[in-house]
Design a protein around this motif. Structure first.
Motif, short mmCIF file in Angstrom:
data_model
loop_
_atom_site.label_atom_id
_atom_site.label_comp_id
_atom_site.label_asym_id
_atom_site.label_seq_id
_atom_site.Cartn_x
_atom_site.Cartn_y
_atom_site.Cartn_z
N ASP A 161 -33.53 -0.44 50.10
CA ASP A 161 -32.59 -1.46 49.68
C ASP A 161 -31.21 -0.90 49.39
OD1 ASP A 161 -32.16 -4.25 48.99
OD2 ASP A 161 -31.81 -3.49 46.97
N ARG A 162 -31.14 0.39 49.14
CA ARG A 162 -29.84 0.98 48.82
C ARG A 162 -29.76 2.42 49.28
NH1 ARG A 162 -31.78 1.29 42.60
NH2 ARG A 162 -33.13 -0.47 43.00
N ALA A 163 -28.54 2.93 49.27
CA ALA A 163 -28.28 4.26 49.82
C ALA A 163 -29.07 5.34 49.06
CB ALA A 163 -26.78 4.56 49.75
N ILE A 164 -29.15 5.20 47.74
CA ILE A 164 -29.92 6.16 46.94
C ILE A 164 -31.10 5.41 46.33
CG2 ILE A 164 -29.86 7.83 45.05
CD1 ILE A 164 -26.89 8.15 45.54
N PRO A 165 -32.26 5.43 47.01
CA PRO A 165 -33.39 4.62 46.55
C PRO A 165 -34.06 5.25 45.33
CG PRO A 165 -33.62 5.31 48.87
CD PRO A 165 -32.56 6.14 48.25
N PRO A 166 -34.79 4.45 44.55
CA PRO A 166 -35.56 5.00 43.43
C PRO A 166 -36.58 6.01 43.95
CG PRO A 166 -35.60 2.60 43.39
CD PRO A 166 -34.97 3.00 44.68
N GLN A 167 -36.92 6.98 43.09
CA GLN A 167 -37.85 8.03 43.48
C GLN A 167 -39.19 7.46 43.95
OE1 GLN A 167 -37.58 11.26 40.70
NE2 GLN A 167 -39.70 11.84 41.11
N GLU A 168 -39.68 6.41 43.24
CA GLU A 168 -41.00 5.86 43.62
C GLU A 168 -40.95 5.20 44.99
OE1 GLU A 168 -42.22 3.10 40.63
OE2 GLU A 168 -40.55 1.73 40.99
N SER A 169 -39.76 4.71 45.40
CA SER A 169 -39.64 4.13 46.73
C SER A 169 -39.70 5.21 47.81
CB SER A 169 -38.33 3.36 46.86
OG SER A 169 -38.25 2.35 45.89
N LEU A 170 -39.05 6.34 47.52
CA LEU A 170 -39.11 7.47 48.46
C LEU A 170 -40.54 7.95 48.61
CD1 LEU A 170 -35.98 9.37 47.10
CD2 LEU A 170 -36.17 8.34 49.37
N GLU A 171 -41.25 8.02 47.47
CA GLU A 171 -42.64 8.48 47.52
C GLU A 171 -43.52 7.50 48.29
OE1 GLU A 171 -43.42 9.09 43.37
OE2 GLU A 171 -42.58 11.11 43.40
N LEU A 172 -43.24 6.20 48.13
CA LEU A 172 -44.03 5.18 48.83
C LEU A 172 -43.83 5.29 50.34
CD1 LEU A 172 -45.92 2.76 48.58
CD2 LEU A 172 -43.92 1.30 48.21
N PHE A 173 -42.58 5.48 50.75
CA PHE A 173 -42.33 5.64 52.19
C PHE A 173 -43.01 6.90 52.71
CE2 PHE A 173 -40.13 7.38 55.83
CZ PHE A 173 -40.10 6.30 56.69
N ARG A 185 -44.82 -2.95 43.10
CA ARG A 185 -46.25 -3.24 43.34
C ARG A 185 -46.44 -4.11 44.58
NH1 ARG A 185 -48.47 -5.35 37.85
NH2 ARG A 185 -50.15 -6.08 39.19
N ALA A 186 -45.55 -5.06 44.77
CA ALA A 186 -45.63 -5.91 45.96
C ALA A 186 -45.41 -5.08 47.23
CB ALA A 186 -44.60 -7.03 45.87
N HIS A 187 -44.44 -4.17 47.16
CA HIS A 187 -44.19 -3.30 48.32
C HIS A 187 -45.40 -2.41 48.61
CE1 HIS A 187 -39.61 -3.87 48.25
NE2 HIS A 187 -39.99 -4.07 49.50
N ALA A 188 -46.00 -1.85 47.56
CA ALA A 188 -47.16 -0.98 47.75
C ALA A 188 -48.32 -1.78 48.36
CB ALA A 188 -47.57 -0.35 46.42
N ALA A 189 -48.51 -3.03 47.87
CA ALA A 189 -49.59 -3.87 48.40
C ALA A 189 -49.31 -4.22 49.87
CB ALA A 189 -49.72 -5.14 47.56
#
Ligand SMILES: [Mn+2]
Length: 382
Positions: free
Chosen positions: A51-63, A22-26
């Motif tokens: 943060d890592r080689a295989i990021p969480p799905q929600e992080s990929l979607e956020l980018f 949530r902080a990243h999205a904000a």
């Protein structure tokens, strides 16, 4: 034209196990708003996008969503890989997305893949600046390819030689803006940087970027100017309690002819993080104010408090760390030679510690193991 220098987003990072999505999205909402309000033409991320080689799905979607918002607004997004990114995964499809305005640089062969940029509202097609994005170069992995010694200074120097040669041949009229993900220490005037001459770590001098009008750095998470034209934006979100003491920022770069002028843009605190120090009674009395925060508590009670952790959790749901600071510990913070202690190298601190604890000098094997462990920790930490 205007460029926004950021780095070390670390999408997918947690804060002592607490999800920061949530902080990243904000933050990324804030970034897009800043880009629109300040009429920014390009955004830079100088490594550690994830943060890592295989990021969480929600992080990929956020980018993905953020890149789409920027490109739809006509803004270029320039991204290079840091030591936390997988250069292979981050670089996937980069030749395909480049014409759309998403410029991803992850390979040695990408170093002189130049990105000439112009302001959206400029009257002609001529670029105003040329950007080169140097991905994180692990000396042990790339020094042989460059044919140089295994040090940060040598591999960065070799990369910059390529940049300077390419710019001189293809864009001699343009100011050069270089992105890099590295430990860089200043010459004069940067006493805040300690020299860590151990293992293959080391630090490169700011002069390695000579010839560039501006070096947009990533890797260190605290914002800092090594020289006026060689800067770390720092991470946009704090990832430790001590880091939370320094306000976060992005750096707005105004390109005007050959000059690039940096201006810091403060980044609001999207996750409240606090270190509270006091007696158990004092902490409980002031807890309401920090009910929404991630909290470290340092108790100054002379004796252990029964069930302190459980009782504090009831009033501080975000309590992450609890420690005791006895009166003696507090006194030590005020030691007159604290500055001298801070100026010692890590190796000196370690050998003094071993002598203090064991009454004998540190052995070579102990020093070697310490240096290896510290080098590994620094690589993971940054
Ligand atoms: Mn980082």
């Amino acid at each position: 034209m205007r460029i926004l220098h950021t780095s070390d987003w670390h999408l997918g990072r947690t804060f002592f196990g607490v999800d920061l999505h949530r902080a990243h999205a904000a933050f990324l909402d804030f970034l897009v708003d800043t880009v629109v309000d300040s009429e920014v033409d390009a955004v830079l991320v100088a490594g550690d996008v994830y943060d890592r080689a295989i990021p969480p799905q929600e992080s990929l979607e956020l980018f993905d969503a953020t890149a789409q918002r920027l490109l739809a607004a006509g803004v270029h997004l320039v991204v290079s890989s840091g030591n936390h990114d997988s250069f292979m995964r981050l670089g996937m499809g980069r030749r395909l997305v480049d014409p759309a305005g998403l410029h991803v640089r992850t390979r040695l062969s990408d170093i002189d893949w130049a990105i000439p940029l112009r302001a959206r509202d400029s009257r002609d097609d001529d670029p105003a600046v040329v950007v080169y994005a140097i991905p994180y170069l692990e000396p042990g992995l790339v020094h042989a390819r460059f044919g140089v010694p295994r040090t940060h200074t040598a591999v960065l120097g070799a990369a910059m030689d390529r940049v300077r040669a390419h710019a001189a041949a293809h864009h001699p009229e343009l100011p050069v803006l270089v992105m890099a993900h590295a430990f860089v220490a200043g010459g004069a005037g940067s006493e805040s940087e300690r020299d860590i001459g151990i293992g293959g770590v080391g630090v490169a001098p700011a002069s390695v970027f000579d010839g560039a009008a501006y070096a947009a750095l990533g890797h260190l998470h605290r914002p800092q100017a090594i020289t006026p034209a060689v800067r770390y934006s720092g991470s946009p979100i704090p990832f430790s309690f001590t880091e939370a003491l320094t306000p976060k920022q992005m750096i707005l770069l105004d390109v005007d002819g050959p000059t690039i002028t940096p201006t810091a843009v403060p980044v609001p605190e999207f996750t409240a993080i606090a270190t509270l120090r006091g007696t158990f009674a004092e902490i409980v009395a002031g807890a309401a104010e920090h009910a929404e925060s991630l909290v470290a508590v340092e108790l100054t009670d002379p004796e252990r408090v029964d069930g302190a952790l459980g009782r504090l959790r009831q009033v501080l749901p975000g309590l992450i760390r609890l420690s005791y600071l006895r009166a003696g510990d507090l006194g030590q913070l005020e030691l007159p030679d604290a500055a001298a202690a801070a100026a010692r190298s890590d190796g000196e601190v370690f050998t003094a510690f071993v002598e203090d604890v064991t009454g004998r000098a540190a052995r070579r094997g102990e020093i070697d193991r310490f240096e290896t462990a510290l080098a590994a920790a620094l690589r993971e930490d940054a």
